[in-house]
Design a protein around this motif. Structure first.
Motif, PDB file in Angstrom:
ATOM      1  N   MET A 180      12.468  11.085 -17.310  1.00  0.00           N
ATOM      2  CA  MET A 180      11.378  10.406 -16.078  1.00  0.00           C
ATOM      3  C   MET A 180      12.636   9.696 -15.380  1.00  0.00           C
ATOM      4  SD  MET A 180       8.148   8.042 -16.954  1.00  0.00           S
ATOM      5  CE  MET A 180       8.967   6.902 -18.036  1.00  0.00           C
ATOM      6  N   TRP A 181      12.248   9.547 -14.046  1.00  0.00           N
ATOM      7  CA  TRP A 181      13.126   8.575 -13.262  1.00  0.00           C
ATOM      8  C   TRP A 181      12.439   7.273 -13.490  1.00  0.00           C
ATOM      9  CZ3 TRP A 181      17.301   9.757 -10.942  1.00  0.00           C
ATOM     10  CH2 TRP A 181      17.852  10.988 -10.579  1.00  0.00           C
ATOM     11  N   ILE A 182      13.405   6.381 -13.261  1.00  0.00           N
ATOM     12  CA  ILE A 182      13.104   4.946 -12.907  1.00  0.00           C
ATOM     13  C   ILE A 182      14.071   4.476 -11.706  1.00  0.00           C
ATOM     14  CG2 ILE A 182      13.616   2.539 -13.905  1.00  0.00           C
ATOM     15  CD1 ILE A 182      11.957   4.407 -15.494  1.00  0.00           C
ATOM     16  N   THR A 183      13.255   4.142 -10.774  1.00  0.00           N
ATOM     17  CA  THR A 183      13.638   3.670  -9.351  1.00  0.00           C
ATOM     18  C   THR A 183      13.310   2.207  -9.316  1.00  0.00           C
ATOM     19  OG1 THR A 183      12.865   5.838  -8.555  1.00  0.00           O
ATOM     20  CG2 THR A 183      13.569   4.043  -6.931  1.00  0.00           C
ATOM     21  N   PRO A 184      14.315   1.354  -9.481  1.00  0.00           N
ATOM     22  CA  PRO A 184      14.209  -0.118  -9.746  1.00  0.00           C
ATOM     23  C   PRO A 184      13.954  -0.928  -8.422  1.00  0.00           C
ATOM     24  CG  PRO A 184      16.269   0.488 -10.734  1.00  0.00           C
ATOM     25  CD  PRO A 184      15.808   1.694  -9.798  1.00  0.00           C
ATOM     26  N   ILE A 185      14.222  -0.043  -7.149  1.00  0.00           N
ATOM     27  CA  ILE A 185      13.813  -0.602  -5.934  1.00  0.00           C
ATOM     28  C   ILE A 185      13.830   0.402  -4.671  1.00  0.00           C
ATOM     29  CG2 ILE A 185      16.443  -1.340  -5.255  1.00  0.00           C
ATOM     30  CD1 ILE A 185      15.198  -3.602  -3.555  1.00  0.00           C
ATOM     31  N   LEU A 186      12.766   0.694  -4.053  1.00  0.00           N
ATOM     32  CA  LEU A 186      12.719   1.694  -3.076  1.00  0.00           C
ATOM     33  C   LEU A 186      12.855   0.725  -1.500  1.00  0.00           C
ATOM     34  CD1 LEU A 186      12.397   4.493  -1.934  1.00  0.00           C
ATOM     35  CD2 LEU A 186       9.918   4.056  -2.061  1.00  0.00           C
ATOM     36  N   PHE A 187      14.153   0.931  -1.000  1.00  0.00           N
ATOM     37  CA  PHE A 187      14.642  -0.097   0.141  1.00  0.00           C
ATOM     38  C   PHE A 187      14.142   0.633   1.390  1.00  0.00           C
ATOM     39  CE2 PHE A 187      17.170  -3.830   1.013  1.00  0.00           C
ATOM     40  CZ  PHE A 187      16.723  -3.809   2.446  1.00  0.00           C
ATOM     41  N   ARG A 206      14.450   8.674   2.158  1.00  0.00           N
ATOM     42  CA  ARG A 206      14.996   7.623   1.383  1.00  0.00           C
ATOM     43  C   ARG A 206      15.132   8.170  -0.298  1.00  0.00           C
ATOM     44  NH1 ARG A 206      18.763   4.965   2.185  1.00  0.00           N
ATOM     45  NH2 ARG A 206      19.567   6.059   0.383  1.00  0.00           N
ATOM     46  N   VAL A 207      13.992   8.792  -0.667  1.00  0.00           N
ATOM     47  CA  VAL A 207      13.925   9.463  -1.908  1.00  0.00           C
ATOM     48  C   VAL A 207      14.659  10.542  -2.144  1.00  0.00           C
ATOM     49  CG1 VAL A 207      12.219  10.448  -3.480  1.00  0.00           C
ATOM     50  CG2 VAL A 207      11.518   8.524  -2.454  1.00  0.00           C
ATOM     51  N   LEU A 208      14.829  11.357  -1.246  1.00  0.00           N
ATOM     52  CA  LEU A 208      15.685  12.663  -1.124  1.00  0.00           C
ATOM     53  C   LEU A 208      17.202  12.318  -1.220  1.00  0.00           C
ATOM     54  CD1 LEU A 208      13.823  14.966   1.383  1.00  0.00           C
ATOM     55  CD2 LEU A 208      13.809  15.008  -1.279  1.00  0.00           C
ATOM     56  N   ALA A 209      17.302  11.093  -0.521  1.00  0.00           N
ATOM     57  CA  ALA A 209      18.833  10.644  -0.413  1.00  0.00           C
ATOM     58  C   ALA A 209      19.045  10.268  -1.750  1.00  0.00           C
ATOM     59  CB  ALA A 209      19.034   9.750   0.637  1.00  0.00           C
ATOM     60  N   ASP A 210      18.342   9.512  -2.613  1.00  0.00           N
ATOM     61  CA  ASP A 210      18.694   8.944  -3.697  1.00  0.00           C
ATOM     62  C   ASP A 210      18.575   9.739  -4.911  1.00  0.00           C
ATOM     63  OD1 ASP A 210      18.884   6.361  -2.632  1.00  0.00           O
ATOM     64  OD2 ASP A 210      16.927   5.669  -3.045  1.00  0.00           O
ATOM     65  N   VAL A 244       9.088  -2.097  -3.994  1.00  0.00           N
ATOM     66  CA  VAL A 244       8.799  -1.542  -2.418  1.00  0.00           C
ATOM     67  C   VAL A 244       9.456  -2.591  -1.450  1.00  0.00           C
ATOM     68  CG1 VAL A 244       7.839  -0.248  -0.751  1.00  0.00           C
ATOM     69  CG2 VAL A 244       7.685   0.424  -2.955  1.00  0.00           C
ATOM     70  N   VAL A 245      10.406  -2.208  -0.738  1.00  0.00           N
ATOM     71  CA  VAL A 245      11.040  -3.377   0.155  1.00  0.00           C
ATOM     72  C   VAL A 245      10.672  -2.591   1.634  1.00  0.00           C
ATOM     73  CG1 VAL A 245      12.856  -4.398   1.010  1.00  0.00           C
ATOM     74  CG2 VAL A 245      12.623  -4.539  -1.260  1.00  0.00           C
ATOM     75  N   VAL A 246      10.457  -3.500   2.407  1.00  0.00           N
ATOM     76  CA  VAL A 246      10.099  -2.923   3.901  1.00  0.00           C
ATOM     77  C   VAL A 246      10.892  -3.878   4.729  1.00  0.00           C
ATOM     78  CG1 VAL A 246       8.711  -2.332   5.859  1.00  0.00           C
ATOM     79  CG2 VAL A 246       8.047  -1.577   3.404  1.00  0.00           C
ATOM     80  N   ASP A 247      11.909  -3.696   5.021  1.00  0.00           N
ATOM     81  CA  ASP A 247      12.818  -4.744   5.819  1.00  0.00           C
ATOM     82  C   ASP A 247      12.950  -4.630   7.405  1.00  0.00           C
ATOM     83  OD1 ASP A 247      14.531  -7.096   5.995  1.00  0.00           O
ATOM     84  OD2 ASP A 247      16.160  -5.502   5.911  1.00  0.00           O
ATOM     85  N   GLY A 248      13.154  -5.588   7.995  1.00  0.00           N
ATOM     86  CA  GLY A 248      13.714  -5.381   9.567  1.00  0.00           C
ATOM     87  C   GLY A 248      12.562  -5.170  10.265  1.00  0.00           C
ATOM     88  N   ALA A 249      11.363  -5.892  10.099  1.00  0.00           N
ATOM     89  CA  ALA A 249      10.223  -5.896  11.073  1.00  0.00           C
ATOM     90  C   ALA A 249      10.458  -7.018  12.013  1.00  0.00           C
ATOM     91  CB  ALA A 249       8.834  -6.202  10.234  1.00  0.00           C
ATOM     92  N   GLY A 250      10.451  -6.759  13.271  1.00  0.00           N
ATOM     93  CA  GLY A 250      10.490  -7.745  14.302  1.00  0.00           C
ATOM     94  C   GLY A 250       9.292  -7.652  15.284  1.00  0.00           C
ATOM     95  N   TRP A 251       9.517  -8.754  16.324  1.00  0.00           N
ATOM     96  CA  TRP A 251       8.552  -8.681  17.280  1.00  0.00           C
ATOM     97  C   TRP A 251       8.072  -7.490  17.963  1.00  0.00           C
ATOM     98  CZ3 TRP A 251       4.158 -10.659  19.028  1.00  0.00           C
ATOM     99  CH2 TRP A 251       3.867 -10.800  20.240  1.00  0.00           C
ATOM    100  N   ASN A 252       9.317  -6.484  18.258  1.00  0.00           N
ATOM    101  CA  ASN A 252       8.758  -5.235  19.009  1.00  0.00           C
ATOM    102  C   ASN A 252       8.207  -4.317  18.242  1.00  0.00           C
ATOM    103  OD1 ASN A 252       9.939  -6.029  21.517  1.00  0.00           O
ATOM    104  ND2 ASN A 252      11.972  -5.413  20.751  1.00  0.00           N
ATOM    105  N   CYS A 253       8.166  -4.543  16.630  1.00  0.00           N
ATOM    106  CA  CYS A 253       7.408  -3.616  15.936  1.00  0.00           C
ATOM    107  C   CYS A 253       5.944  -3.888  15.876  1.00  0.00           C
ATOM    108  CB  CYS A 253       7.878  -3.950  14.402  1.00  0.00           C
ATOM    109  SG  CYS A 253       9.674  -3.429  14.178  1.00  0.00           S
ATOM    110  N   VAL A 254       5.354  -5.017  16.617  1.00  0.00           N
ATOM    111  CA  VAL A 254       3.951  -5.318  16.324  1.00  0.00           C
ATOM    112  C   VAL A 254       3.155  -4.377  17.608  1.00  0.00           C
ATOM    113  CG1 VAL A 254       2.418  -7.049  16.735  1.00  0.00           C
ATOM    114  CG2 VAL A 254       4.430  -7.656  16.023  1.00  0.00           C
ATOM    115  N   ASN A 255       2.242  -3.554  17.229  1.00  0.00           N
ATOM    116  CA  ASN A 255       1.569  -2.654  17.950  1.00  0.00           C
ATOM    117  C   ASN A 255       0.137  -2.153  17.269  1.00  0.00           C
ATOM    118  OD1 ASN A 255       1.996  -0.435  16.368  1.00  0.00           O
ATOM    119  ND2 ASN A 255       4.103  -0.145  17.283  1.00  0.00           N
ATOM    120  N   GLY A 256      -0.525  -1.312  18.113  1.00  0.00           N
ATOM    121  CA  GLY A 256      -1.754  -1.072  17.440  1.00  0.00           C
ATOM    122  C   GLY A 256      -1.826  -0.273  16.152  1.00  0.00           C
ATOM    123  N   HIS A 257      -0.501  -0.092  15.698  1.00  0.00           N
ATOM    124  CA  HIS A 257      -0.214   0.843  14.256  1.00  0.00           C
ATOM    125  C   HIS A 257      -0.022  -0.327  13.127  1.00  0.00           C
ATOM    126  CE1 HIS A 257      -0.490   4.722  16.311  1.00  0.00           C
ATOM    127  NE2 HIS A 257       0.201   4.258  17.126  1.00  0.00           N
TER     128      HIS A 257
END
Length: 456
Positions: A180-187, A206-210, A244-257
């Motif tokens: 079994m895989w253990i993935t401590p952090i998915l960045f 990211r998963v394929l790269a790791d 699970v980390v989602v980093d780098g969100a800024g003002w330009n990311c804010v939209n209808g999605h």
């Protein structure tokens, strides 16, 4: 898809509850034999955690080396990181929650065992099973990290990722999977397209790269390319993702999605039990308040705001010349010593105050300018003599280095006296550099309301 990537031993046969030996009834993910797992589950002191998070500006001591070697040694200076006390505390809370979730995932429990193995069917188009009670009862798994751009949020998360390490394989005995895989952090980085589909595509890559290899099928995990959020949740479960980390969100990311991304992250957390940490600028996180209960439910755990520290203050020391005190002064003193200057080269007493003004209290600008300052000091030994390095010269070096950021620096200066109609355009163009306090003005709220309505 599962066989294409050998995700987990989820195809191993299940044992009936009555056939489980008593010792097997408490086989949690945290108990699986692995040096890496043992290290992740080890509770470390705050002092050790601080040491692990700190990153030297330069490797080795090149004080007596030649000029070219010293300049080469400064190439790593931009990665310098000295954690604040509150940052260490926040990291400790995140690590504690990861350990709690790993302990709760117990293959000795029939409810969890059936849930885990059912995830392989979800990867093939099945429906998500109910989350087991051992995981569902864990609370405060939605972390948040915010602050103006340039305050070290990404650097903090990178240090945390290095502590947790890359994915690794473990072997278990029934009733746990054989392998079994253990993935401590998915960045993950907040998708530049600003959509949930983009986030899932990034997750696949990211998963394929790791854990992928040269033999991995090119179509592995292709459901994620089709915006299948349930397959993504199953994948995180089968890979035993700790965070699970989602980093780098800024003002330009804010939209209808943006709301769809938040809804997915909330569903991921609720159906897998995996803690989620979202990192974004103050402007982005402030806009999250427009999403009502979704944001409130997603960010149900501890958070940290990293804002500009207070300006350095001077304090008399036994009647002698006043010396600067505070977090900023400690950071400046550390960066001064991290260079390759002779040990008898003393830091000017006023340097913390000069640099606070020059970098406007932003750590990223401080490090960028400090690297240029060290290069100037090494290039001209005359500047190392007492009294030669002046405030005007230091600010000239910093201004030249940070000239590409002048727009943001002007916006910050404009906001120091409160918002005015004259500074509206400059403010909106550089929202990510503004502090959380800047969004408390009614005028700013009006500007944001107008800007967000144009994006929805």
């Amino acid at each position: 898809m599962q066989s294409e990537l050998a995700i987990a031993g989820a195809t191993s046969p299940l044992l009936e509850p009555d056939s489980l030996p008593s010792a097997a009834r408490s086989i949690a993910v945290s108990d699986l034999k692995s040096d890496r797992m043992a290290e992740i589950m080890r509770v470390i002191s705050s002092s050790e955690l601080r040491s692990k998070m700190r990153k030297r500006a330069c490797s080795g001591d090149l004080r007596t080396a030649d000029f070219d070697s010293q300049i080469q040694g400064l190439s790593e200076f931009g990665e310098a990181y000295l954690p604040l006390g509150e940052t260490v505390t926040f990291a400790a809370q995140v690590l504690a929650k990861i350990r709690q979730v790993y302990r709760a995932k117990n293959f000795g429990s029939e409810e969890f065992r059936l849930y885990f193995h059912a995830m392989s069917k979800v990867m093939s188009g099945g429906r998500l099973p109910p989350v087991p009670s051992c995981v569902a009862t864990i609370s405060e798994t939605g972390f948040w990290l915010t602050g103006p751009s340039g305050m070290g949020r990404t650097a903090t998360l990178k240090r945390l990722a290095e502590i947790l390490g890359k994915p690794f394989m473990v072997e278990g005995n029934h009733p746990a999977p054989r392998r079994m895989w253990i993935t401590p952090i998915l960045f993950l980085t907040y998708p530049t397209c600003g959509t949930r589909a983009g986030l899932l595509r990034d997750m696949r890559m990211r998963v394929l790269a790791d854990i992928g290899t040269h033999a991995t099928d090119s179509n592995a995990l292709s459901d994620l390319e089709r915006d299948d959020e349930e397959a993504a949740i199953a994948l995180c479960t089968l890979l035993n993702v700790g965070l699970v980390v989602v980093d780098g969100a800024g003002w330009n990311c804010v939209n209808g999605h943006t709301q769809r991304i938040f809804s997915f992250l909330l569903k991921l957390r609720q159906f897998s039990g995996v803690p989620v940490l979202v990192s974004g600028t103050s402007a982005f996180m402030h806009s999250a308040s427009y999403m009502g209960n979704i944001a409130t439910n997603l960010f149900n755990g501890p958070g940290l705001h990293i804002g500009p520290p207070k300006p350095p203050v001077k304090k008399d020391d036994d009647g002698s010349v006043p010396k600067s005190q505070g977090v900023w002064t400690q950071m400046v003193s550390w960066l001064w010593k991290e260079g390759f200057l002779p040990k008898n080269c003393e830091m000017p007493a006023g340097l913390p105050e000069w640099l606070y003004e020059a970098s406007m209290g932003r750590f990223r600008w401080l490090v960028q300018g400090f690297k240029a300052l060290h290069i100037a000091l090494l290039s001209n030994a005359e500047l190392q003599k007492p009294g030669v390095l002046t405030e005007s010269l230091v600010k000239h070096i910093f201004n030249a280095t940070l000239q590409l950021h002048n727009g943001a620096r002007i916006a910050i200066s404009l906001m120091e006296g409160g918002p005015t109609g004259k500074g509206k355009l400059q403010f909106l163009k550089n929202l990510d550099h503004c502090s959380t306090a800047d969004f408390s003005y009614a005028q700013v709220e009006d500007w944001l309301d107008e800007a967000i309505l144009k994006r929805v």
